[in-house]
Design a protein around this motif. Structure first.
Motif, PDB file in Angstrom:
ATOM      1  N   GLN A 127      63.685  70.142 -27.212  1.00  0.00           N
ATOM      2  CA  GLN A 127      64.718  71.205 -26.524  1.00  0.00           C
ATOM      3  C   GLN A 127      65.515  70.435 -25.577  1.00  0.00           C
ATOM      4  O   GLN A 127      66.498  70.655 -25.228  1.00  0.00           O
ATOM      5  N   TYR A 128      65.107  69.112 -24.988  1.00  0.00           N
ATOM      6  CA  TYR A 128      65.854  68.445 -24.143  1.00  0.00           C
ATOM      7  C   TYR A 128      66.828  67.366 -24.790  1.00  0.00           C
ATOM      8  O   TYR A 128      67.563  66.750 -24.058  1.00  0.00           O
ATOM      9  N   ILE A 129      66.671  67.137 -25.811  1.00  0.00           N
ATOM     10  CA  ILE A 129      67.388  65.941 -26.668  1.00  0.00           C
ATOM     11  C   ILE A 129      68.532  66.753 -27.224  1.00  0.00           C
ATOM     12  O   ILE A 129      68.278  67.737 -28.262  1.00  0.00           O
ATOM     13  N   THR A 130      69.671  66.349 -26.972  1.00  0.00           N
ATOM     14  CA  THR A 130      70.907  66.754 -27.578  1.00  0.00           C
ATOM     15  C   THR A 130      71.836  65.462 -28.101  1.00  0.00           C
ATOM     16  O   THR A 130      71.794  64.615 -27.367  1.00  0.00           O
ATOM     17  N   ASP A 131      72.626  65.841 -29.203  1.00  0.00           N
ATOM     18  CA  ASP A 131      73.703  64.955 -29.551  1.00  0.00           C
ATOM     19  C   ASP A 131      73.010  63.539 -30.009  1.00  0.00           C
ATOM     20  O   ASP A 131      73.806  62.397 -29.678  1.00  0.00           O
ATOM     21  N   LEU A 132      72.169  63.398 -30.478  1.00  0.00           N
ATOM     22  CA  LEU A 132      71.569  62.074 -31.097  1.00  0.00           C
ATOM     23  C   LEU A 132      72.559  61.722 -32.307  1.00  0.00           C
ATOM     24  O   LEU A 132      72.757  62.548 -33.143  1.00  0.00           O
ATOM     25  N   THR A 133      73.089  60.382 -32.442  1.00  0.00           N
ATOM     26  CA  THR A 133      74.086  60.212 -33.459  1.00  0.00           C
ATOM     27  C   THR A 133      73.464  59.700 -34.672  1.00  0.00           C
ATOM     28  O   THR A 133      73.653  60.199 -35.890  1.00  0.00           O
ATOM     29  N   LEU A 134      72.445  58.660 -34.552  1.00  0.00           N
ATOM     30  CA  LEU A 134      71.839  57.999 -35.899  1.00  0.00           C
ATOM     31  C   LEU A 134      70.404  58.170 -36.060  1.00  0.00           C
ATOM     32  O   LEU A 134      70.026  58.107 -37.058  1.00  0.00           O
ATOM     33  N   ILE A 135      69.672  58.835 -35.034  1.00  0.00           N
ATOM     34  CA  ILE A 135      68.569  58.562 -35.108  1.00  0.00           C
ATOM     35  C   ILE A 135      67.577  60.024 -34.830  1.00  0.00           C
ATOM     36  O   ILE A 135      68.403  60.814 -34.468  1.00  0.00           O
ATOM     37  N   SER A 136      66.395  60.090 -35.192  1.00  0.00           N
ATOM     38  CA  SER A 136      65.835  61.176 -34.798  1.00  0.00           C
ATOM     39  C   SER A 136      64.475  60.598 -34.222  1.00  0.00           C
ATOM     40  O   SER A 136      64.080  59.443 -33.977  1.00  0.00           O
ATOM     41  N   VAL A 137      63.712  61.543 -33.248  1.00  0.00           N
ATOM     42  CA  VAL A 137      62.515  61.010 -32.753  1.00  0.00           C
ATOM     43  C   VAL A 137      61.472  61.720 -33.169  1.00  0.00           C
ATOM     44  O   VAL A 137      61.165  63.008 -33.322  1.00  0.00           O
ATOM     45  N   GLU A 138      60.303  60.937 -33.510  1.00  0.00           N
ATOM     46  CA  GLU A 138      59.136  61.326 -33.657  1.00  0.00           C
ATOM     47  C   GLU A 138      57.804  60.696 -32.821  1.00  0.00           C
ATOM     48  O   GLU A 138      58.232  60.007 -32.225  1.00  0.00           O
ATOM     49  N   SER A 139      56.823  61.523 -33.026  1.00  0.00           N
ATOM     50  CA  SER A 139      55.668  60.917 -32.287  1.00  0.00           C
ATOM     51  C   SER A 139      54.752  59.849 -32.942  1.00  0.00           C
ATOM     52  O   SER A 139      54.001  59.202 -32.535  1.00  0.00           O
ATOM     53  N   GLU A 140      54.876  59.840 -34.418  1.00  0.00           N
ATOM     54  CA  GLU A 140      53.848  59.176 -35.118  1.00  0.00           C
ATOM     55  C   GLU A 140      54.694  58.310 -36.109  1.00  0.00           C
ATOM     56  O   GLU A 140      55.851  58.711 -36.424  1.00  0.00           O
ATOM     57  N   GLY A 141      54.209  57.142 -36.515  1.00  0.00           N
ATOM     58  CA  GLY A 141      54.718  56.257 -37.650  1.00  0.00           C
ATOM     59  C   GLY A 141      55.416  55.010 -36.927  1.00  0.00           C
ATOM     60  O   GLY A 141      54.856  54.577 -35.807  1.00  0.00           O
ATOM     61  N   THR A 142      55.992  54.125 -37.732  1.00  0.00           N
ATOM     62  CA  THR A 142      56.641  53.029 -37.130  1.00  0.00           C
ATOM     63  C   THR A 142      58.167  53.311 -36.942  1.00  0.00           C
ATOM     64  O   THR A 142      58.763  54.076 -38.023  1.00  0.00           O
ATOM     65  N   PRO A 143      58.856  52.547 -36.180  1.00  0.00           N
ATOM     66  CA  PRO A 143      60.108  52.945 -35.893  1.00  0.00           C
ATOM     67  C   PRO A 143      60.962  52.288 -37.134  1.00  0.00           C
ATOM     68  O   PRO A 143      60.544  51.265 -37.672  1.00  0.00           O
ATOM     69  N   THR A 144      62.123  53.016 -37.324  1.00  0.00           N
ATOM     70  CA  THR A 144      62.839  52.366 -38.514  1.00  0.00           C
ATOM     71  C   THR A 144      64.518  52.599 -38.016  1.00  0.00           C
ATOM     72  O   THR A 144      64.597  52.863 -36.891  1.00  0.00           O
ATOM     73  N   THR A 145      65.388  52.285 -38.774  1.00  0.00           N
ATOM     74  CA  THR A 145      66.839  52.373 -38.191  1.00  0.00           C
ATOM     75  C   THR A 145      67.293  53.841 -38.168  1.00  0.00           C
ATOM     76  O   THR A 145      68.218  54.190 -37.655  1.00  0.00           O
ATOM     77  N   ASP A 146      66.572  54.685 -38.652  1.00  0.00           N
ATOM     78  CA  ASP A 146      66.826  56.108 -38.733  1.00  0.00           C
ATOM     79  C   ASP A 146      65.852  56.857 -37.748  1.00  0.00           C
ATOM     80  O   ASP A 146      66.332  58.081 -37.414  1.00  0.00           O
TER      81      ASP A 146
END
Length: 181
Positions: A127-146
């Motif tokens: 609810q606090y994240i707005t206007d991300l251009t290229l990525i999404s934010v997750e809690s689990e996994g490994t970081p990727t370019t997306d």
């Protein structure tokens, strides 16, 4: 001097001037390779034809400017095709870093709105994240370019703390970019 001799010299002088003018135009039009190469080649040919006459300096200048025009017409597009993908990768990486900064700001906003508590997961941040251009934010996994990964309880360097967090994304060169507390 005979009239034929004068006429040959003026024709040769004209060819030397034409060579120089076409050579200059070849340099000016180097961003349009087909035109620049054609003008450069014609300038070189006219310069070579008229180099043995009175307009020798102009003819040599025409040969040089024509050659420079041809070389630039070849180099400029090659450099563009080499540099453009690198610039595009850099631009996407800058956008990813900006997205991580937005997510990091969302963590601070969440914390200030919730009596200093850190968000437990990325869903709490949504609810606090707005206007991300290229990525999404997750809690689990490994970081990727997306996808950036939000981890509560650890800094970017791995130091554990109850008030620590890290948001990590993968850049196009394979390195990870991390921002946190």
């Amino acid at each position: 001097m005979t009239e034929n001799s004068k006429m040959e010299q003026s024709e040769s002088q004209g060819l030397a001037i034409a060579s120089l003018v076409l050579g200059i135009l070849a340099i000016i039009t180097c961003l349009v390779p087909y035109i620049s190469i054609a003008l450069g080649v014609i300038a070189i040919i006219l310069g070579v034809i008229s180099v043995k006459t009175k307009g020798r300096k102009k003819a040599i200048s025409g040969i040089v400017t024509g050659s420079v025009g041809v070389v630039l017409a070849i180099i400029v597009p090659v450099m563009t095709f080499v540099a453009l993908p690198a610039l595009q990768k850099n631009q996407r990486d800058i956008a990813r870093k900006n997205d991580v900064s937005i997510a990091s700001s969302a963590v601070a906003t969440y914390s200030s709105n919730n009596r200093g508590q850190m968000p437990d997961n990325a869903v709490d941040l949504s609810q606090y994240i707005t206007d991300l251009t290229l990525i999404s934010v997750e809690s689990e996994g490994t970081p990727t370019t997306d996808t950036a990964i939000y981890k509560k309880g650890a800094n970017c360097d791995g130091t554990a703390s109850g008030r620590a967090y890290a948001i990590t994304v993968l850049l196009e060169n394979g390195s990870e970019y991390c921002q946190g507390s």
